[in-house]
Scaffold this motif. Structure first.
Motif, short mmCIF file in Angstrom:
data_model
loop_
_atom_site.label_atom_id
_atom_site.label_comp_id
_atom_site.label_asym_id
_atom_site.label_seq_id
_atom_site.Cartn_x
_atom_site.Cartn_y
_atom_site.Cartn_z
N ASP A 174 14.09 8.08 1.40
CA ASP A 174 14.09 6.82 0.67
C ASP A 174 13.35 5.74 1.45
O ASP A 174 12.59 4.95 0.87
CB ASP A 174 15.54 6.37 0.41
CG ASP A 174 16.26 7.31 -0.54
OD1 ASP A 174 15.57 8.02 -1.30
OD2 ASP A 174 17.51 7.34 -0.52
N GLN A 175 13.57 5.71 2.79
CA GLN A 175 12.86 4.73 3.61
C GLN A 175 11.36 4.96 3.58
O GLN A 175 10.57 4.01 3.50
CB GLN A 175 13.39 4.78 5.04
CG GLN A 175 14.83 4.29 5.20
CD GLN A 175 15.32 4.41 6.63
OE1 GLN A 175 14.62 4.96 7.50
NE2 GLN A 175 16.52 3.92 6.89
N ASN A 176 10.98 6.24 3.66
CA ASN A 176 9.55 6.55 3.60
C ASN A 176 8.96 6.15 2.26
O ASN A 176 7.84 5.63 2.18
CB ASN A 176 9.34 8.04 3.84
CG ASN A 176 9.66 8.45 5.27
OD1 ASN A 176 9.54 7.64 6.19
ND2 ASN A 176 10.08 9.70 5.47
N GLN A 177 9.73 6.38 1.19
CA GLN A 177 9.25 5.98 -0.12
C GLN A 177 9.10 4.47 -0.20
O GLN A 177 8.12 3.96 -0.75
CB GLN A 177 10.22 6.48 -1.20
CG GLN A 177 10.18 8.00 -1.39
CD GLN A 177 11.18 8.46 -2.44
OE1 GLN A 177 11.98 7.67 -2.96
NE2 GLN A 177 11.14 9.74 -2.76
N ASP A 178 10.10 3.75 0.37
CA ASP A 178 10.00 2.29 0.36
C ASP A 178 8.81 1.82 1.19
O ASP A 178 8.07 0.91 0.78
CB ASP A 178 11.29 1.67 0.92
CG ASP A 178 12.49 1.95 0.04
OD1 ASP A 178 12.28 2.22 -1.16
OD2 ASP A 178 13.63 1.89 0.53
N GLN A 179 8.61 2.45 2.37
CA GLN A 179 7.46 2.08 3.20
C GLN A 179 6.15 2.39 2.50
O GLN A 179 5.21 1.58 2.54
CB GLN A 179 7.54 2.82 4.53
CG GLN A 179 8.69 2.36 5.43
CD GLN A 179 8.78 3.17 6.71
OE1 GLN A 179 8.01 4.12 6.91
NE2 GLN A 179 9.71 2.81 7.59
N GLN A 181 5.72 2.54 -0.67
CA GLN A 181 5.58 1.59 -1.77
C GLN A 181 5.09 0.24 -1.26
O GLN A 181 4.20 -0.38 -1.85
CB GLN A 181 6.92 1.44 -2.50
CG GLN A 181 6.84 0.56 -3.75
CD GLN A 181 8.17 0.53 -4.48
OE1 GLN A 181 9.16 1.13 -4.04
NE2 GLN A 181 8.21 -0.16 -5.59
N ASP A 182 5.71 -0.21 -0.13
CA ASP A 182 5.26 -1.48 0.45
C ASP A 182 3.81 -1.38 0.90
O ASP A 182 3.02 -2.34 0.73
CB ASP A 182 6.15 -1.85 1.64
CG ASP A 182 7.59 -2.15 1.21
OD1 ASP A 182 7.78 -2.46 0.02
OD2 ASP A 182 8.50 -2.05 2.05
N GLN A 188 -2.89 -2.76 -2.37
CA GLN A 188 -3.31 -3.34 -3.63
C GLN A 188 -3.60 -4.83 -3.47
O GLN A 188 -4.56 -5.36 -4.04
CB GLN A 188 -2.24 -3.12 -4.70
CG GLN A 188 -2.07 -1.66 -5.10
CD GLN A 188 -0.97 -1.46 -6.10
OE1 GLN A 188 -0.26 -2.42 -6.47
NE2 GLN A 188 -0.79 -0.23 -6.58
N LYS A 189 -2.75 -5.50 -2.68
CA LYS A 189 -2.97 -6.92 -2.45
C LYS A 189 -4.25 -7.16 -1.68
O LYS A 189 -5.03 -8.07 -1.99
CB LYS A 189 -1.78 -7.50 -1.68
CG LYS A 189 -1.85 -9.01 -1.48
CD LYS A 189 -0.61 -9.51 -0.77
CE LYS A 189 -0.69 -11.03 -0.57
NZ LYS A 189 0.51 -11.53 0.16
#
Length: 291
Positions: A174-179, A181-182, A188-189
């Motif tokens: 989950d942390q890797n997914q959040d990282q 995603q961030d 993208q930014k």
């Protein structure tokens, strides 16, 4: 009439008793045949001829399905061959048909051994406990029970560790997914910022080209800045306002008009003074009448 009914009843009773005797006789014969097949199977098993032993035990069960010895020995034969599922089925069959505690004890003991072979330690604990209920003095069963308990505890701890590892793995995932995603959002930014920067750069370049073009248009052939026609016109008007009005052809200037008026006033004043002087010369002095 009463004698006839009694005779018929007596015949029925004799016939029923005879059938029961025949059934018991058949059961005894089947039991005898089953025991013979069990004995034959035991002889084959002693000689390690497990195939022939299995066939003999199956024949014993076909003669008497409730044969505890046939089911127990067949299960034991399967156990020795490594066919644990078949062995477990036959030994469970033996525990259901067993009539003595000793038979149940042996069947449950071997069931526990099979479950230990398949690493089903907690189920083996239950099997050994059932064996000890039927024979509490069997030290071998007691020893196997202790091993099964230790194995069950180890499996429980291992399962808890696995669950903990799975939880940590899920949490890390989950942390890797959040990282990720961030990171994707940051990328993208950054891409959007680069795109906006590129658009602003293009706009500034276009504006610079336009300003350069306008600057070139405002320069004359010698490279000097051109004066705006509109501003030049305003400048001419301001110069006109600042310069004294020029007399038009055939017209007097204001200064000339002023000088002319002053000359006329002076001339008129001289004429008036002359007139007044003449009037004073011709006036007669009036005296009093002489009455």
């Amino acid at each position: 009439m009463k004698k006839l009914l009694f005779y018929i009843f007596a015949l029925i009773s004799i016939s029923g008793f005879s059938q029961e005797k025949d059934q018991e006789k058949q059961e005894l014969m089947a039991l005898k045949k089953a025991n013979n097949f069990v004995y034959e199977g035991n002889e084959k098993a002693i000689n390690n001829d497990f195939v022939s032993a299995e066939m003999a035990y199956r024949k014993a069960l076909s003669q008497q399905a409730t044969s505890v010895a046939g089911a127990y020995n067949l299960g034991t034969s399967y156990y020795q061959e490594g066919s644990y599922n078949e062995a477990l089925y036959r030994l469970q069959q033996a525990t259901k048909n067993a009539t003595s505690k000793e038979e149940k004890h042996k069947a449950f003991h071997n069931i526990g051994n099979i479950l230990m072979k398949e690493n089903k330690c907690q189920e083996a604990v239950d099997a050994y406990k059932n064996a000890l209920r039927n024979n509490p003095s069997d030290n071998e069963t007691r020893y196997n029970l202790a091993l099964a308990k230790k194995c069950a505890e180890d499996q429980k701890d291992e399962q808890q560790d696995d669950n903990k590892d799975d939880q940590n793995k899920d949490q890390n995932q989950d942390q890797n997914q959040d990282q990720n995603q961030d990171q994707n959002q940051d990328e993208q930014k950054d891409d959007q910022d680069k795109q906006d920067e590129g658009e602003n750069k293009d706009d500034n370049q276009d504006q610079g080209d336009q300003d350069k073009k306008d600057g070139d248009d405002q320069k004359d052939d010698q490279g000097k800045p051109k004066e705006d026609k509109k501003d030049q016109g305003k400048g001419d008007d301001q110069k006109k306002d600042q310069q004294p009005p020029q007399p038009q052809p055939g017209q007097l200037s204001p200064q000339q008009v002023k000088n002319l008026l002053e000359a006329m006033n002076n001339q008129e004043q001289k004429v008036q003074e002359k007139i007044n002087a003449e009037k004073q010369k011709g006036v007669k002095v009036q005296t009093e009448k002489d009455w």
